[in-house]
Structures are given as C-alpha cells and as structure tokens.
Design a protein around this motif. Structure first.
Motif, mmCIF file in Angstrom:
data_model
loop_
_atom_site.group_PDB
_atom_site.id
_atom_site.type_symbol
_atom_site.label_atom_id
_atom_site.label_comp_id
_atom_site.label_asym_id
_atom_site.label_seq_id
_atom_site.Cartn_x
_atom_site.Cartn_y
_atom_site.Cartn_z
ATOM 1 N N GLY A 105 44.562 44.726 29.668
ATOM 2 C CA GLY A 105 45.826 45.012 30.211
ATOM 3 C C GLY A 105 46.781 45.019 28.967
ATOM 4 N N ARG A 106 46.860 43.990 28.323
ATOM 5 C CA ARG A 106 47.888 43.954 26.855
ATOM 6 C C ARG A 106 47.816 45.350 26.167
ATOM 7 N N LEU A 107 46.380 45.732 25.961
ATOM 8 C CA LEU A 107 46.173 46.771 25.228
ATOM 9 C C LEU A 107 46.784 48.065 25.561
ATOM 10 N N VAL A 108 46.399 48.291 26.908
ATOM 11 C CA VAL A 108 47.065 49.595 27.594
ATOM 12 C C VAL A 108 48.343 49.456 28.160
ATOM 13 N N GLY A 109 49.114 48.432 27.768
ATOM 14 C CA GLY A 109 50.509 48.245 28.412
ATOM 15 C C GLY A 109 50.927 48.102 29.659
ATOM 16 N N ALA A 110 49.655 47.181 30.473
ATOM 17 C CA ALA A 110 49.882 47.106 31.791
ATOM 18 C C ALA A 110 50.618 45.547 32.007
ATOM 19 N N ARG A 111 51.348 45.619 33.018
ATOM 20 C CA ARG A 111 51.792 44.152 33.273
ATOM 21 C C ARG A 111 50.972 43.488 34.545
ATOM 22 N N TYR A 112 50.119 44.295 35.195
ATOM 23 C CA TYR A 112 49.094 43.752 36.172
ATOM 24 C C TYR A 112 47.855 44.338 36.188
ATOM 25 N N MET A 113 46.730 43.637 35.997
ATOM 26 C CA MET A 113 45.462 44.229 36.086
ATOM 27 C C MET A 113 44.937 43.893 37.545
ATOM 28 N N ILE A 114 44.062 45.037 38.008
ATOM 29 C CA ILE A 114 43.657 44.715 39.548
ATOM 30 C C ILE A 114 42.086 44.829 39.454
ATOM 31 N N LEU A 115 41.664 43.691 39.676
ATOM 32 C CA LEU A 115 39.973 43.615 39.838
ATOM 33 C C LEU A 115 39.583 43.504 41.316
ATOM 34 N N GLY A 116 38.934 44.679 41.384
ATOM 35 C CA GLY A 116 38.412 44.984 42.922
ATOM 36 C C GLY A 116 36.688 44.636 43.023
ATOM 37 N N SER A 117 36.406 44.530 44.252
ATOM 38 C CA SER A 117 35.059 44.498 44.672
ATOM 39 C C SER A 117 34.829 44.930 46.005
ATOM 40 N N PHE A 118 33.793 45.397 46.415
ATOM 41 C CA PHE A 118 33.573 45.791 47.915
ATOM 42 C C PHE A 118 32.025 45.393 48.265
ATOM 43 N N VAL A 119 31.847 45.157 49.503
ATOM 44 C CA VAL A 119 30.646 44.787 49.958
ATOM 45 C C VAL A 119 30.622 45.650 51.314
ATOM 46 N N ASP A 120 29.391 45.993 51.647
ATOM 47 C CA ASP A 120 28.962 46.422 53.014
ATOM 48 C C ASP A 120 28.174 45.760 53.662
ATOM 49 N N VAL A 121 28.320 45.298 55.038
ATOM 50 C CA VAL A 121 27.449 44.305 56.155
ATOM 51 C C VAL A 121 27.166 45.179 57.294
ATOM 52 N N GLU A 123 27.644 48.134 58.034
ATOM 53 C CA GLU A 123 28.423 49.211 58.142
ATOM 54 C C GLU A 123 29.915 48.636 58.168
ATOM 55 N N GLN A 124 30.175 47.311 58.134
ATOM 56 C CA GLN A 124 31.539 46.885 57.777
ATOM 57 C C GLN A 124 31.584 46.496 56.639
ATOM 58 N N VAL A 125 32.639 47.201 56.181
ATOM 59 C CA VAL A 125 33.088 47.423 54.599
ATOM 60 C C VAL A 125 34.241 46.272 54.374
ATOM 61 N N ARG A 126 34.100 45.195 53.296
ATOM 62 C CA ARG A 126 35.110 44.575 52.811
ATOM 63 C C ARG A 126 35.536 44.799 51.492
ATOM 64 N N MET A 127 36.689 45.149 51.038
ATOM 65 C CA MET A 127 37.245 45.115 49.930
ATOM 66 C C MET A 127 38.265 44.163 49.555
ATOM 67 N N ASP A 128 37.956 43.544 48.163
ATOM 68 C CA ASP A 128 38.811 42.398 47.606
ATOM 69 C C ASP A 128 39.358 43.042 46.282
ATOM 70 N N ALA A 129 40.861 42.458 46.085
ATOM 71 C CA ALA A 129 41.504 42.866 44.984
ATOM 72 C C ALA A 129 41.993 41.499 44.408
ATOM 73 N N ARG A 130 41.755 41.330 43.204
ATOM 74 C CA ARG A 130 42.367 40.011 42.505
ATOM 75 C C ARG A 130 43.211 40.808 41.346
ATOM 76 N N VAL A 131 44.510 40.199 41.359
ATOM 77 C CA VAL A 131 45.618 40.602 40.519
ATOM 78 C C VAL A 131 45.741 39.536 39.324
ATOM 79 N N VAL A 132 45.435 39.789 38.194
ATOM 80 C CA VAL A 132 45.792 39.126 36.886
ATOM 81 C C VAL A 132 47.102 39.466 36.290
ATOM 82 N N ASP A 133 47.961 38.687 36.260
ATOM 83 C CA ASP A 133 49.140 38.611 35.317
ATOM 84 C C ASP A 133 48.884 38.723 33.957
ATOM 85 N N VAL A 134 49.060 39.934 33.413
ATOM 86 C CA VAL A 134 48.703 40.298 31.831
ATOM 87 C C VAL A 134 49.544 39.377 30.949
ATOM 88 N N GLU A 135 50.621 38.960 31.222
ATOM 89 C CA GLU A 135 51.187 38.021 30.322
ATOM 90 C C GLU A 135 50.860 36.627 29.992
#
Length: 235
Positions: A105-121, A123-135
C-alpha cells in the motif's frame, strides 16, 4: 542468503520512484487498493471450480469498479497493483498478511488496503473484506456479506458500500447507490467477465475479447464489460 523481507525492501526501493511518479501529488483523496480475492472454494458444486478460480480476479476488479464510482476516493488501478506484485513475486503463496499489504500500500500510495476472500457453500456465497491501515499496518475492519450465488453482483455492491461506511469515508449519493443496487447483473455475467479478465491477464486477447463481446451482447447493463472490451488492444 538475503531474507525475504530484505529482498522486499530492496525491490520496493528500486520500483518506488516509478510508482510515485504516476501519482498526482495534488490529489489528496484517500487512496484505496484492492488485492486479489482469496478463494476458499465451492462446497457442494465441484463443477464450478474453474469459474470460482476466475472470480479471484473478477471480484477484485468489480470491487475496484464499485468503489471508483465515488469520485471522492482514489482507487489504485488493478494493473499497477498486479505489476508490482508480479515484480516482487508476492501473493502467489497463499493469503497476504496485513504487514505485507501495508508495505504494498505504501508503495502504490494507498491509504487503505482491502484484502478480500469468498466462499460458496451450496450456492450461498459469502464475501469478506479486511481493511488494513497502510500507515500503521493495523487491521481496522473486517466485514462479511452473504447472499445467494445468483446475487453475487449485489454482494459486491453491498460490500463496497459497507467498506465506505465502516471507514467513515465520503459516501456515494443515495441516488447513485440505489442505481447500483438495482442493476440486474446475473452470476453468469459475472463469471464470464471474470474469465475474460483471466484471459486478458494471460495475454490471450482473442479469448478475452470473445467472452467480453458475449457479456456486452447478452447483458448490456454490465457496462464495465463494454469498457474493458474497448480497452483491449486491436490487431
């Protein structure tokens, strides 16, 4: 032998000027970068395995697109992030940790990084997002959204709006939010679009074009597919 962290710093310093030069110094909007989604698998439908692998890229691109609807945010282009990760051979050995995401994130000049994941169980899909403070390198938020697989586009829209709200960032006007929620983008369009991006990343332009043409023809509301089609090199 150099440690992996030492190699990371060395390469980061080598490519840093090029990335910083691409940033507009006068742009004070909060920068956001979205990493490729982690695929936790499809349980109960093994036939969808290939499509779900493509969603790693597709969901990343779609979340960037949704967040970029907000002109008060600055989104790091997927191509720039992809090039950096390829240069440093990161993100190919499993889940990216918060500390590594912060460095990127620091390298690309971002303030926040979003780390996503998903799973299908089943035919029920769940998406999760983790937000990292770059500073600080801290994990700020974790948010999950779940719905039927057919509503996968709607899950992305909801996740995008939840991230903005959680970080107390400027929100899209309500009318724009409603317009995004009302778009009818079926799961078939999302998987075809995702596979097209995989082909594009692999340099298989003809296959990418074929799939994007199919999406734009069958699902005209999916304007992102038309935009990607227009950006493909010709000849």
């Amino acid at each position: 032998m150099r440690s992996r962290s030492a190699i990371f710093v060395f390469v980061a310093l080598a490519v840093l000027p090029a990335f910083l030069a691409a940033q507009d110094a006068a742009d004070t909007r909060p920068g956001i970068a979205v990493m490729r989604f982690d695929n936790a698998g499809s349980h109960g439908d093994e036939a969808e395995a290939e499509n779900f692998e493509a969603l790693e890229v597709g969901l990343q691109d779609m979340l960037i697109s949704e967040l970029s609807q907000n002109s008060q945010l600055r989104l790091v282009e997927r191509g720039a992030l992809q090039e950096l990760i390829r240069e440093q051979e990161l993100g190919t050995e499993g889940r990216v940790e918060a500390a590594t995401a912060a460095e990127i994130g620091r390298l690309v000049g971002a303030r926040y990084m979003i780390l996503g994941s998903f799973v299908d169980v089943f035919e029920q899909v769940r998406m999760d997002a983790r937000v990292v403070d770059v500073e600080t390198g801290e994990l700020l938020r974790a948010r999950g959204v779940q719905d039927r697989r057919e509503q996968i586009y709607g899950i992305v829209v909801e996740l995008s709006q939840a991230i903005t709200e959680d970080l107390d960032l400027p929100e899209l006007p309500e009318a724009v939010q409603e317009e995004r929620r009302e778009r009818e983008i079926p799961s078939e369009a999302v998987t075809l679009y995702s596979r097209a991006l995989v082909f594009q990343d692999a340099g298989r332009t003809d296959q990418a074009r074929e799939l994007l043409q199919r999406v734009t023809s069958d699902f005209p509301e999916f304007v992102e597919a038309r935009e990607k089609l227009e950006q493909l090199p010709t000849g």
